[in-house]
Design a protein around this motif. Structure first.
Motif, PDB file in Angstrom:
ATOM      1  N   ARG A  69       0.820  -1.216   0.000  1.00  0.00           N
ATOM      2  CA  ARG A  69       0.000   0.000   0.000  1.00  0.00           C
ATOM      3  C   ARG A  69       0.856   1.270   0.000  1.00  0.00           C
ATOM      4  O   ARG A  69       0.342   2.367  -0.194  1.00  0.00           O
ATOM      5  N   ASP A  70       2.165   1.103   0.213  1.00  0.00           N
ATOM      6  CA  ASP A  70       3.114   2.215   0.163  1.00  0.00           C
ATOM      7  C   ASP A  70       3.603   2.353  -1.275  1.00  0.00           C
ATOM      8  O   ASP A  70       4.596   1.734  -1.676  1.00  0.00           O
ATOM      9  N   LEU A  71       2.905   3.166  -2.055  1.00  0.00           N
ATOM     10  CA  LEU A  71       3.179   3.246  -3.492  1.00  0.00           C
ATOM     11  C   LEU A  71       4.596   3.711  -3.782  1.00  0.00           C
ATOM     12  O   LEU A  71       5.279   3.144  -4.640  1.00  0.00           O
ATOM     13  N   ALA A  72       5.066   4.744  -3.089  1.00  0.00           N
ATOM     14  CA  ALA A  72       6.391   5.290  -3.394  1.00  0.00           C
ATOM     15  C   ALA A  72       7.483   4.244  -3.183  1.00  0.00           C
ATOM     16  O   ALA A  72       8.360   4.074  -4.037  1.00  0.00           O
ATOM     17  N   MET A  89       1.150 -11.897  -5.487  1.00  0.00           N
ATOM     18  CA  MET A  89       0.367 -12.709  -4.553  1.00  0.00           C
ATOM     19  C   MET A  89       0.063 -11.983  -3.249  1.00  0.00           C
ATOM     20  O   MET A  89      -0.752 -12.462  -2.457  1.00  0.00           O
ATOM     21  N   ALA A  90       0.740 -10.863  -2.994  1.00  0.00           N
ATOM     22  CA  ALA A  90       0.569 -10.170  -1.722  1.00  0.00           C
ATOM     23  C   ALA A  90      -0.892  -9.787  -1.518  1.00  0.00           C
ATOM     24  O   ALA A  90      -1.510  -9.169  -2.384  1.00  0.00           O
ATOM     25  N   ALA A  91      -1.443 -10.180  -0.363  1.00  0.00           N
ATOM     26  CA  ALA A  91      -2.866  -9.961  -0.116  1.00  0.00           C
ATOM     27  C   ALA A  91      -3.172 -10.195   1.345  1.00  0.00           C
ATOM     28  O   ALA A  91      -2.367 -10.769   2.083  1.00  0.00           O
ATOM     29  N   GLN A  92      -4.358  -9.754   1.758  1.00  0.00           N
ATOM     30  CA  GLN A  92      -4.934 -10.192   3.023  1.00  0.00           C
ATOM     31  C   GLN A  92      -5.796 -11.400   2.651  1.00  0.00           C
ATOM     32  O   GLN A  92      -6.858 -11.232   2.056  1.00  0.00           O
ATOM     33  N   PRO A  93      -5.365 -12.635   2.972  1.00  0.00           N
ATOM     34  CA  PRO A  93      -5.976 -13.826   2.395  1.00  0.00           C
ATOM     35  C   PRO A  93      -7.027 -14.520   3.252  1.00  0.00           C
ATOM     36  O   PRO A  93      -7.540 -15.561   2.839  1.00  0.00           O
ATOM     37  N   THR A 105      -8.385  -5.069   4.494  1.00  0.00           N
ATOM     38  CA  THR A 105      -8.585  -6.066   3.439  1.00  0.00           C
ATOM     39  C   THR A 105      -8.803  -5.399   2.089  1.00  0.00           C
ATOM     40  O   THR A 105      -8.183  -5.777   1.084  1.00  0.00           O
ATOM     41  N   LEU A 106      -9.660  -4.387   2.054  1.00  0.00           N
ATOM     42  CA  LEU A 106      -9.962  -3.700   0.796  1.00  0.00           C
ATOM     43  C   LEU A 106      -8.741  -2.951   0.269  1.00  0.00           C
ATOM     44  O   LEU A 106      -8.433  -3.012  -0.934  1.00  0.00           O
ATOM     45  N   THR A 107      -8.044  -2.247   1.143  1.00  0.00           N
ATOM     46  CA  THR A 107      -6.911  -1.463   0.657  1.00  0.00           C
ATOM     47  C   THR A 107      -5.750  -2.360   0.229  1.00  0.00           C
ATOM     48  O   THR A 107      -5.092  -2.090  -0.780  1.00  0.00           O
ATOM     49  N   ILE A 111      -6.356  -1.757  -3.604  1.00  0.00           N
ATOM     50  CA  ILE A 111      -5.414  -0.657  -3.821  1.00  0.00           C
ATOM     51  C   ILE A 111      -3.985  -1.186  -3.937  1.00  0.00           C
ATOM     52  O   ILE A 111      -3.190  -0.677  -4.736  1.00  0.00           O
ATOM     53  N   GLY A 112      -3.648  -2.226  -3.175  1.00  0.00           N
ATOM     54  CA  GLY A 112      -2.322  -2.829  -3.307  1.00  0.00           C
ATOM     55  C   GLY A 112      -2.070  -3.349  -4.715  1.00  0.00           C
ATOM     56  O   GLY A 112      -0.981  -3.194  -5.265  1.00  0.00           O
ATOM     57  N   THR A 113      -3.103  -3.952  -5.305  1.00  0.00           N
ATOM     58  CA  THR A 113      -2.987  -4.425  -6.695  1.00  0.00           C
ATOM     59  C   THR A 113      -2.816  -3.256  -7.649  1.00  0.00           C
ATOM     60  O   THR A 113      -1.998  -3.309  -8.578  1.00  0.00           O
ATOM     61  N   ALA A 114      -3.577  -2.195  -7.429  1.00  0.00           N
ATOM     62  CA  ALA A 114      -3.432  -0.997  -8.266  1.00  0.00           C
ATOM     63  C   ALA A 114      -2.017  -0.428  -8.143  1.00  0.00           C
ATOM     64  O   ALA A 114      -1.402  -0.022  -9.151  1.00  0.00           O
ATOM     65  N   ASN A 115      -1.473  -0.411  -6.930  1.00  0.00           N
ATOM     66  CA  ASN A 115      -0.111   0.101  -6.736  1.00  0.00           C
ATOM     67  C   ASN A 115       0.916  -0.752  -7.478  1.00  0.00           C
ATOM     68  O   ASN A 115       1.883  -0.220  -8.046  1.00  0.00           O
TER      69      ASN A 115
END
Length: 376
Positions: A69-72, A89-93, A105-107, A111-115
């Motif tokens: 979630r830390d885009l930079a 694969m990184a996720a809250q599973p 979970t949502l972020t 958002i993690g995938t978007a990053n």
């Protein structure tokens, strides 16, 4: 395609996000044995015990602690590594945790995938990106037949919503950016009900069993009659590798989504799974195996299975292990961990070799296009 699928990965820089998790650890070991240069990004070691630690994977790859979630920070690492392949694969599973921490979970999952995709689209080198989501991304209407890649996305719970959202993000990033980029190719892949040695996640049936049985206790289960299409962890991983290798050599399947699941014969109840798994531990009677709590802490699907015809048609992929084989793989791994003084990395490598041989014997495409000489 190459005569040897793993030649595609040998010597390549491969980034695995979520490398410290269950599936990420299995994939990391498999690719490390095939000569890949591995990098892993995860925010933590997710469980204790830990498969990542049991396999000594920190010695086999560059281990990076970072929250996706830390885009930079993520963008900086992806740019530094300049990977040839990314397996995201990184996720809250964990479904139950999504009720406790819905926004995390949502972020993380959406958002993690978007990053990750935002980071990848600035790469100048050739790179194949495989985004791993879940069978829970489908709007489950309790159909008795399998969901196809074109079926509706959705979910009645936060975890399912996060995976559906991730798929929408993947689709939109492809059509907005990646599709126009000659150096980036990508696909999304979906699987579920994955079992195998080394999973110690919370609120999953097999980890719950081995934790209890290793202490001589009965496992508490919610719904012994629930039916699931079980598959060993190596099954979907073989599919992820197959589509990644195909995309490296051709853009024909660029932007596609694929289901990887077991045959209908692998649909058995939780009770049947426990009976088969318990025998490896010398537990013959159901009353010695479990206690039914009857407590449903959160929404659970009665049935959710995947239609994998597209993977069969495009990749000639099909599952390798019958239900008794995959349960034996799983039971043997855990029994060795808890009862034998052995190197679990060697045990895990041995299972990978046996899986490859079984797939070769069944004439499955990815396995027939590889050298079956022993791995190091």
């Amino acid at each position: 395609m190459s005569n040897n699928i793993f030649e595609v990965f040998s010597g390549k820089k491969i980034l695995i996000t979520g490398h410290t998790g269950f599936k990420g650890s299995w994939l990391s070991l498999w690719l490390s044995q095939k000569g890949a240069q591995l990098f892993g990004i995860s925010n933590e070691i997710p469980t204790q015990p830990s498969l990542f630690e049991a396999l000594n994977l920190e010695e086999k790859m560059e281990h990076i602690i970072l929250d996706i979630r830390d885009l930079a920070s993520l963008k900086s690492e992806v740019n530094r590594i300049a990977p040839d392949f990314i397996f995201h694969m990184a996720a809250q599973p964990i479904v139950s945790l999504s009720y406790q921490n819905p926004l995390d979970t949502l972020t993380t999952n959406a958002i993690g995938t978007a990053n990750l995709l935002e980071s990848a689209r600035y790469l100048e080198n050739k790179c194949v990106v495989i985004c791993i989501t879940s069978d829970k991304c489908y709007e489950n209407v309790e159909w008795v037949w399998g969901y196809k890649e074109t079926d509706m996305l959705g979910g009645k719970d936060i975890y399912s919503a996060s995976k559906a959202a991730a798929e929408i993000v993947i689709h939109s990033y492809f059509h907005s950016f990646i599709k126009k980029m000659p150096n980036i190719r990508m696909a999304s892949v979906r699987a579920g009900n994955v079992i195998g040695g080394g999973d110690w996640a919370a609120d999953r049936i097999v980890p719950d069993c081995v934790r209890s049985w290793s202490k001589g206790e009965k496992v508490e289960i919610r719904n012994p009659g629930a039916t699931r299409p079980w598959q060993h962890v190596l099954e979907p991983l073989s599919g992820y590798l197959a589509i990644a290798a195909d995309l490296w050599q051709s853009s024909e399947l660029n932007g596609q989504s694929y289901n990887f699941g077991p045959p209908s014969q692998n649909n058995i109840t939780v009770m049947e799974l426990l009976k088969k798994l318990g025998k490896r531990w010398g537990l013959q009677n159901p009353e010695d195996i479990y206690i039914q709590t009857g407590e449903l802490k959160f929404h659970e699907a009665g049935l959710l299975k995947l239609n994998c015809d597209k993977a069969l048609f495009d990749l000639q992929w099909q599952p390798t292990l019958a239900i008794d084989e995959l349960i034996q793989f799983t039971g043997d791994w855990y029994y060795s961990y808890y009862h034998d003084q052995v190197d679990m990395a060697e045990t895990t490598k041995d299972q990978i070799v046996l899986f490859e041989q079984k797939a070769f014997d069944k004439n499955i495409r990815w396995a027939t296009q590889m050298d079956l000489s022993p791995i190091n």
